[in-house]
Write an enzyme that holds these catalytic residues in place. Structure first.
Site, PDB file in Angstrom:
ATOM      1  N   TRP A  50      -2.279  89.396   8.595  1.00 16.40           N
ATOM      2  CA  TRP A  50      -2.872  89.966   9.802  1.00 16.40           C
ATOM      3  C   TRP A  50      -2.622  89.107  11.036  1.00 16.40           C
ATOM      4  CZ3 TRP A  50      -5.544  89.181   5.215  1.00 16.40           C
ATOM      5  CH2 TRP A  50      -6.235  87.978   5.101  1.00 16.40           C
ATOM      6  N   GLU A  63     -10.823  92.035   9.201  1.00 18.26           N
ATOM      7  CA  GLU A  63     -12.172  91.483   9.319  1.00 18.26           C
ATOM      8  C   GLU A  63     -13.181  92.263   8.485  1.00 18.26           C
ATOM      9  OE1 GLU A  63     -12.881  88.679  10.477  1.00 18.26           O
ATOM     10  OE2 GLU A  63     -10.978  88.251  11.466  1.00 18.26           O
ATOM     11  N   GLN A  68     -17.712  88.763   3.028  1.00 18.61           N
ATOM     12  CA  GLN A  68     -18.143  88.330   1.695  1.00 18.61           C
ATOM     13  C   GLN A  68     -16.993  88.296   0.679  1.00 18.61           C
ATOM     14  OE1 GLN A  68     -21.284  87.314   0.970  1.00 18.61           O
ATOM     15  NE2 GLN A  68     -21.957  87.678   3.061  1.00 18.61           N
ATOM     16  N   TYR A 146     -19.679  89.465  15.843  1.00 17.80           N
ATOM     17  CA  TYR A 146     -18.556  88.642  15.380  1.00 17.80           C
ATOM     18  C   TYR A 146     -17.249  89.431  15.349  1.00 17.80           C
ATOM     19  CZ  TYR A 146     -15.085  86.909  12.279  1.00 17.80           C
ATOM     20  OH  TYR A 146     -13.861  86.565  11.767  1.00 17.80           O
ATOM     21  N   CYS A 218     -13.295  71.638   7.016  1.00 15.58           N
ATOM     22  CA  CYS A 218     -14.751  71.481   7.165  1.00 15.58           C
ATOM     23  C   CYS A 218     -15.457  72.408   6.183  1.00 15.58           C
ATOM     24  CB  CYS A 218     -15.164  71.775   8.605  1.00 15.58           C
ATOM     25  SG  CYS A 218     -16.796  71.122   9.051  1.00 15.58           S
ATOM     26  N   CYS A 225     -13.233  64.889   6.263  1.00 18.26           N
ATOM     27  CA  CYS A 225     -13.398  64.267   7.581  1.00 18.26           C
ATOM     28  C   CYS A 225     -12.261  63.305   7.915  1.00 18.26           C
ATOM     29  CB  CYS A 225     -14.725  63.538   7.659  1.00 18.26           C
ATOM     30  SG  CYS A 225     -16.159  64.617   7.446  1.00 18.26           S
ATOM     31  N   CYS A 228      -9.587  65.304   9.524  1.00 15.20           N
ATOM     32  CA  CYS A 228     -10.020  66.309  10.508  1.00 15.20           C
ATOM     33  C   CYS A 228      -9.608  65.873  11.909  1.00 15.20           C
ATOM     34  CB  CYS A 228     -11.535  66.494  10.449  1.00 15.20           C
ATOM     35  SG  CYS A 228     -12.175  67.609  11.724  1.00 15.20           S
TER      36      CYS A 228
END
Length: 399
Positions: A50, A63, A68, A146, A218, A225, A228
């Site tokens: 997409w 989307e 879920q 969203y 994350c 981290c 990141c």
């Protein structure tokens, strides 16, 4: 009066500290986050289908499917769905049964119906041209804040914020936000921060980078981290609480449900039924099923307790002889954990008369069952029957 002194427990608990006003109030912090995040995304982004052609229709489909559901699971469904319904006009004119069949296996079938309704709304209310304003996009069935933000930013590069599972986790760590993410106060704070962060230009790339960071680095547990790109700007990392936030209220344990169904065979054909409108599994096919105990999410209960043979007669009009349990399927739906015992059964009468909650009952040859839209549990039973056809023949011959 001065502020009360903190107890030793509060001093030792990093989550007990009061949250700071938030680094998002500093424009320079926001600039650094955007610059580092987008630079990382350019070489770290996954080649998802997409992302190759970001039309609003393709974004809407992806989307809706990703609700879920994992990206890995969605990719093959997305490609097949777009092959069958390449345009929003093609989806709008499709029959609901076709749409549900194309969606079969993804779960959350209400989303498939909402996607279908949204396509029809674009065609009938907007002449087939996708709307471009927040209010008109959010007015489409199934489109919340969203998904509207994803369409606006990915397809039209409008500075619309996004907050979903990945980005709310990232934001809570950047802000060192300690409150329950499910609270209205937390959601308002995270949306506020997202609005400050989204740039006026390049919003689509930034929002996708934002989501990608949550998906790849994350992560909910053991965030990466050390690699990141934004670790130096992360409030939780600075405080050493990245493994403790975000905090969420634990989910309630699932409600246990017991059901029974009949794998009824007569003259080489299998009895299947189609659920009626207005309840769980609306218009889906299944083997005739009765509710035994626990909460009844699908409306399969009768006013008085009945055994499986009587339940099948009331649901379908067919008289049957029930044999042994031949398979047990366990599955989850909404807030329920269901144990479904499937019994081998023989049809003793031919005529069918669908009862409460059903719209159709048919005798079908096993090789044609794949053309029907079944829920996950029934599909597993269809597959099991195909592998144990001889067992059912033996049971039938013992009439």
């Amino acid at each position: 009066m001065g502020r009360p002194r903190k107890s030793k427990i509060e001093k030792d608990d990093p989550l007990a500290a009061e949250p700071s006003p938030g680094p998002d109030l500093d424009p320079n912090w926001g600039s650094r986050v955007r610059e580092r995040l987008v630079a990382w995304y350019e070489h770290a982004k996954r080649p998802l289908p997409w992302r190759t052609d970001q039309t609003p229709y393709r974004i809407l489909v992806s989307e809706m499917m990703l609700v879920q559901t994992t990206v890995t699971a969605v990719v093959p469904y997305f490609e097949r769905f777009l092959n069958q319904f390449p345009t929003i006009q093609a989806l709008a004119v499709a029959d609901e049964a076709e749409v549900l069949k194309a969606w079969e296996g993804l779960g959350y079938y209400r989303r498939a119906r909402q996607l279908h309704a949204a396509a029809r709304a674009v065609v009938t209310e907007h002449g087939g041209t996708f709307p471009t304003t927040p209010d008109t996009i959010r007015a489409l069935p199934g489109v919340g804040r969203y998904i509207a933000g994803a369409i606006l930013s990915f397809a039209f590069d409008q500075p619309a914020p996004i907050v979903e599972a990945n980005t709310q986790r990232v934001l809570s760590r950047w802000l060192a936000w300690r409150e329950d993410l499910k609270s209205s106060r937390s959601q308002a704070r995270l949306w506020e921060a997202a609005e400050r962060l989204v740039p006026s230009q390049g919003a689509g790339v930034f929002n996708q980078a934002f989501m990608e960071l949550g998906a790849l680095l994350c992560t909910p547990r053991s965030p990466s981290c050390l690699v990141c790109p934004v670790a130096a700007e992360c409030g939780a990392r600075i405080l050493g609480i990245q493994d403790l936030v975000p905090t969420t209220t634990p989910k309630s344990p699932p409600l246990e449900v017991a059901e029974a169904c009949g794998l009824v065979v007569r003259d080489g054909r299998v009895l299947i039924v189609q659920r009626g409108p207005g309840r769980l599994w609306e218009h889906f096919w299944e083997f005739p099923t009765i509710h035994l105990n626990g909460v009844d999410p699908a409306g399969r209960s009768f006013a008085d307790p009945v055994d499986l043979a009587e339940g099948i007669r009331r649901f379908t009009g067919a008289r049957v002889r029930v044999g042994p349990v031949v398979q047990t399927v366990r599955y989850s739906v909404t807030k329920h954990r269901v144990k479904l015992d499937a019994y081998a059964a023989t049809g003793l009468s031919e005529e069918l008369n669908p009862g409460p909650g059903l719209v159709r009952a048919v005798w079908e040859v096993p090789e044609k069952l794949a053309a029907y839209t079944f829920g996950a549990a029934s599909r597993r039973l269809v597959s099991w029957m195909a592998k144990h056809e001889a067992d059912f023949h033996d049971f039938q011959s013992d009439r």
